[in-house]
Design an enzyme around this catalytic site. Sequence first.
Site, PDB file in Angstrom:
ATOM      1  N   TYR A 103      10.460  -3.613 -16.516  1.00 60.18           N
ATOM      2  CA  TYR A 103      11.058  -3.018 -17.700  1.00 60.18           C
ATOM      3  C   TYR A 103      12.311  -3.747 -18.178  1.00 60.18           C
ATOM      4  CZ  TYR A 103       7.764   0.714 -17.956  1.00 60.18           C
ATOM      5  OH  TYR A 103       6.606   1.413 -18.110  1.00 60.18           O
ATOM      6  N   GLU A 189      -7.941   6.903   4.526  1.00 56.49           N
ATOM      7  CA  GLU A 189      -7.899   6.244   3.220  1.00 56.49           C
ATOM      8  C   GLU A 189      -7.152   7.087   2.201  1.00 56.49           C
ATOM      9  OE1 GLU A 189     -11.744   5.262   1.561  1.00 56.49           O
ATOM     10  OE2 GLU A 189     -10.968   5.365  -0.465  1.00 56.49           O
ATOM     11  N   ASP A 241     -13.729   6.034   3.265  1.00 53.86           N
ATOM     12  CA  ASP A 241     -14.996   6.404   2.636  1.00 53.86           C
ATOM     13  C   ASP A 241     -16.051   5.371   2.996  1.00 53.86           C
ATOM     14  OD1 ASP A 241     -13.936   8.561   1.354  1.00 53.86           O
ATOM     15  OD2 ASP A 241     -13.689   7.577  -0.585  1.00 53.86           O
TER      16      ASP A 241
END
Lengths: 361, 473, 473, 381
Positions: A103, A189, A241
């Site tokens: 920024y 995860e 997963d």
Amino acid sequence: MSRRGSSSNPCDLLKKIKEFTRCLLEDLRRGRSPSVTLNRYRIYCTDPSGKCCCSSDLHMGKEIVSLQKECHAYRLDVLLRVLLIIQQLLQENRHGSKRDIYYMHPAVFSEQAVVDRAINDICILLECSRHNLNVVAVGKGLVMGWLKFFEAGKKFDCINSPSKAHPVPVFVEEVEGIVSVAQYILIVEKEAVFQRLADDRFCDTNNCIVITGRGYPDVPTRRFLRLLIENLCLPVYCLVDCDPYGFDILTTYRFGSMQMAYDAKFLRVPEIRWLGAFPSDSKKYGLPERCLLPLTAGDMKKAEAMLLRCYLQREAPKWRSELEMMMQRGVKFEIEALSASSISFLAEKYIPSKIQGGGYI
Amino acid sequence: MEITCSQRLCQILICSAVQRCRISDQLCRLSVVLKRCPDSDPPVIRVSISDTGIGSCLQEFQGLIYRRNHASAEKWDGMLFITTTSISDNEIFHYHLNFKESAAARRLTRLPSTTKNGLKFSGTEVSLSTWECIDDLVEGITCFFQKMLILKVPKVAVELVVERMTGSRENFLLAKDDNLLPCPMSNIECLALGFQDYVLKHGNMFDKQCPACLSRREHLKVGSGVACSSDSLASTGQLMEAVVIFRELPDASSLSCLRECSTTKVIYFQDFLPSVIPQSPLNALRSIDWENYGLTIKTYVVGESGHAVIEWENLPPSTHIDIVLHCYHKKVKIPRTWQKTQVDRNLAKKAVKLALDNLKERYKGTLLSAHAVKICSYALDLARTISNLILLSNDKEFQGECLSLLGLQPQQMGEGKEVEDCIQEKIIAVIEINDRKSRKSRNAPDFLFEAENIHEPEDEEFQGEEGVSILDL
Amino acid sequence: MEITCSQRLCQILICSAVQRCRISDQLCRLSVVLKRCPDSDPPVIRVSISDTGIGSCLQEFQGLIYRRNHASAEKWDGMLFITTTSISDNEIFHYHLNFKESAAARRLTRLPSTTKNGLKFSGTEVSLSTWECIDDLVEGITCFFQKMLILKVPKVAVELVVERMTGSRENFLLAKDDNLLPCPMSNIECLALGFQDYVLKHGNMFDKQCPACLSRREHLKVGSGVACSSDSLASTGQLMEAVVIFRELPDASSLSCLRECSTTKVIYFQDFLPSVIPQSPLNALRSIDWENYGLTIKTYVVGESGHAVIEWENLPPSTHIDIVLHCYHKKVKIPRTWQKTQVDRNLAKKAVKLALDNLKERYKGTLLSAHAVKICSYALDLARTISNLILLSNDKEFQGECLSLLGLQPQQMGEGKEVEDCIQEKIIAVIEINDRKSRKSRNAPDFLFEAENIHEPEDEEFQGEEGVSILDL
Amino acid sequence: MEDFCKSSLFYSDQHLCYAEILPPSEVRARIEVAVLNFLRTLISPNPSISSLPLINRRSNNRRVSHGLLTDVSSIFLSHSFCARSLMKANATKAFVRVWKVMEICIELLVHEKKVTQRELFYKLLCSSPDYFTSQLQVNKTIQDVVAFLRCSRYSLGIMASSRGALIGRLFLQEPNQEIVDCSTCGSSGHAITGDLNSLENLVIKSDARYIIVVEKHAIFQRLAEDRIFNQIPSIIITAKGYPDIATRVLLHRLTRALPDLPIFALVDWNPSGLAILCTFKFGSITMGLEAYKYACNVRWLGMRGCDLHLIPEQSFIPLKPWDLQIAQSLMSSEMLQENYREELTLMVQSGQRAEIESLHFHGYDFLGKYIATKIVQSDYI
Ligand SMILES: [Mg+2]
Ligand SMILES: [Mg+2]
């Protein structure tokens, strides 16, 4: 963590930055194009023999950024702008986030990734890790379990309520006084699974530390994990997963990410063991068909690309064959699917039985 | 202006005269005298083209013999009188040639010679009579001379004398003193000089006063290049000279030049003769990598008069580019057959590129490639950041060191602006130097720079499945 | 089977006889005797149709006089002999009618009467002779009687006697005892009963043994309805009776019925006569909202013999629907002109709907609307969920309260299955009740919670519920 | 039925329908009443299947309360309902779904477990595949159940994960736990728990004089690293974007415990920043029916139009279509007070946006000075 020796304390880094500036001026004085030579690192290649030297942590060739090409001019512009910000941070001994830096010149940087690359370039240039530059990530990792430590003198007492989530400390280099009675570290995860375990008071009954990086792990989470392992010498298990993304997250923990290849040796956790979910778990635990989703074309593409990574061939052939099996079956499932039949299945059966029965690879 | 046959003939005769002057080592004079014979009706104009070059070898007239179209001219009696003598001759030879005769029967007829009385001189005069309007003749020859002047053929003074009535002599276009520079100049230098004059005089349009063009020689950026035929077997050895002039109006604000700025008419000479541009240099021009000089061709047309006209894209306003090409043989050659010579394609390309490179070299920041211009746009930012790296450092010693590297005084530190400007200047200089380097080195395969495209999700900002949609609870 | 003229005549004569029997208050007998005259060649069959109803008013024969086609019959001598007497007559009257005469000249010719010897009885015998094949005649009349039997006209016993040789009598179709029920039955009751017999006997196909159809009366679900013409001015007052029978094979597993299950042939009677279905009831049938009864018409055809055949969609296998319609006038009418009576369109629709509603009312869960069937399919899940909600609660008091509400004993709690079944049953009952209610009342909102402002809930598939505004500020 | 209404479990006052955070036993009781009610209607002389009246969550049922005595305004849902009925042809499944979710909820409540929405989806996918095929259906049904039982989603046993964090001069103590000194937390602050019940039971002590709500995590870390709360005695809280319910509950809890502390918001100068502020300030219906209860009188400290001169030219980014959509949505809200509306109009007219981080242009310590100046000068709206 300062195993790079004296070369990465703020003072030395400032010296290096000055030296770099001097070189630029020297080049200009001589009528030469100012140029930056960057070592290139990678953590894997697609050499099927696995006989490459990706694991050596040596750089693979160099990149020269000068004013010969427009894209290089831009890259140099960005690099210098970020370097200036970093010089300021180091001089003032403050920390800034990558987002903060972005920024400062959003119109020039155009996207965060540009800044990220410049930061990586600077790390390579100055031969240091990102945190040495006083650039911090907004930490998103969570930790709970049988652990107590101090971050810059501030106490983190997880043992007090082992099933309560604490944010992973951002200033990992200031962590000290780690005390734990845990027997292992479990990485999950996603936050949802972390919460599941918290709700099931998993750590109350299992002497362990649970960490999540909420998806792809950030640097503080990985460094904190490294720190824990180095201090506590505990086995580490990882639960992701059963899909290509889960697998990729797993490899990120173990081998590191390509962007931060230059720093991989400080971020990777080679000790990590894959606890699940394996493609074979769907059958083994009687997962209903409905919970299995077909792999999408994108999934297949990602998996195929991952299969080529040399480190799988070399260091984790078993993981690789599980990934192959996932592709063969053509289905994926989330960890949550394991909880479908019984909410506390993960905490009560799945994880303990896998750890006790050696059901990890 | 339509060139009638006798005008064309005059041009050719003038060219032969120029060649004879060139071969001569001396400073020569070329006079064209148009004289109206007072009593004839229709009025007969006597045209005399005389030069003090070496004597004629007569072959050039022999060559003309077979050019049929000249014979069919009506406003001419077909009689050419030639008077010539070379330095070694003791007498002056006279010939005449009747073009009204059939081509096969046409012969140079030798007339009685005159003695030189032991004087050592050489020269030729060719004369003819024509019924053409004298004004037309003057205009045609003037225009031709204007172009010829660009060449500034060394050591040749040119003059046009018109005698409308007996006793009244008008002199036009007398070659000026400054053209007759004492020090020896190469052809290309002459061309460059002549072309500058041409450009300054606004394409020799004397009569039109352009309010915008108060250009002086200093405002012109001139680049020239000469390419030699690599073919050493060619006895005469072809040469191509190119001059490129880049002219920016000093005040580009309100005034606009009468000439269309964004177009360039390429002027072409062949063997010292203003000429229509042949196909091969035409193609050569087109094939130049103009982008490399920061130029973009918008259109490229060959005008009805055979001139190549290039229209530029993105040329800054009030900027004009002029290009001249001159192709000739090293060894002066009196054209025998008036046939078109084959021009080496690469010669023209090479010459123009040399001229452009020369221009680029001589004038900083001119003709930067599009690529370099883009890189230059970063110079200010780079300079500012580097200067900040110095200025914002808390190490005084380091700052001093940097200033000295830049050749600045410690007191110039304060503002920062000077440091920045100095660095920017140096960066731009480097970019320009780089740009001048041949393309080859720049195009060297630099795979080192190409980052492999590794598309792996940015580890920290990855907004995957845990990504938060705003209204998600 | 083609109906010949003499067969058609027989049918008409039988119908007349039935009407006469119906008008009579007494239990009557209707005999059809076919007798082969032994010595004739081609063999002459004497057909005698006799009944013990009221005597003939002769008008019905008058009506026949003007029907030309009977006269043109070939296999018939054209002579009709009529013997009749009413209860009040003292003698028996004899007439004959010659159809061979031209229609205009055709007259009933009175023959000498016979005395009744003071006996009080009434009756009519009509006889004729024909050369038709006796088997054809028998088959035609049998088929006709089979249909007639559906009507089960009260108090009329029907018999067919065939004498192929003198002395040998074969009796067919003698009306059974159970048809002659002592207690008075309405026409519609008789029709319903007769139609059940017909359906059980597989459409009276005696000869074919269907392995699947071991149906008993209990397996049939019968619904009947009578609609009266609202037009009170119509002197006779038209009535439409409809009977719908829903038959499910007890074991629908492997055996398949010989009859095609998915189609229904609508049987139609007009004034006690099996008849081709006229257009207006045809349309009426089609216009019924079958969906409301869970039925969907796939095709609707009018067969070549004038029968309406409905093919159903999604009918459960081994389910059969039979429909019979009977249209007649309240007051028994001896047809005079044999002209077609105009049937009120709404009558048929009303009658069939009444029959369907009657069926739905009498047999739970039958003919549920598609809507209700769909909702019923959720009943089990809902019941299970609610029973789980009860069982999973660890609040004994609550469980007890639930059980008592359901009328179950505390010990029935254990399994859960009983609770579930009980709830499911009640849910289905409510759905069925709702389904029987007219559409209007079904849509009435029945909210339990007090709510001042009820909106239609957003559609099931309505996406992005906050659709309009991104932020709900 | 009368009993049922009297039981006041499904309390609704004249204008306001809302959901509460209830202990498990009470939620169970509500579900049990629903079951009893269902059975009673089923066996009544005129039996029927009771429909489920749900509070209408559409905008036409949205009301705004402007506090008369306090400065707190909020958005809430009024007394308009829609009904889930078994008999409605295309909503039959939705009706059964509500019961199915309640079935799982009662199981969770009895065992005092919590699940994530994803887990609930898998559970339902396996147990009732005919009814649930997508996460969206599950999410919607949960909202239905909330609108029916009028208790918060969290009370149903569905985990509310919180992204929120706080730091500063604050001592927090959960019953039977150690006191947490939030001024000694690391830069990532003290994670706000998703356990709403424990938030309600916190013991709170503080000597802060302000509460500062920060939109962004990065800014929060900046302020935390600078220990800004030592210079400005304050509590700093962030939800890392749009606030989750837990963060709002805690903020509200803080305002109840420390009623005199003003709350200042530091958000980006863009429509999203204002929307985040407004969500803290007024609540949001999509957050759940309980949302309105946690409205706090948040004041807009920065960045506002008056701060634009502090922002370097190159830090402005053009507004994106999404920004304009949010702006439009905000504009159409009757909640938005006039001076906020003016700020928003300025944003839209300028066509640009700027992030708080652009203040770093003036040095990394500028932000603290900026906040302090603004507070001292009462420069907030
Ligand atoms: Mg995943
Ligand atoms: Mg923002």
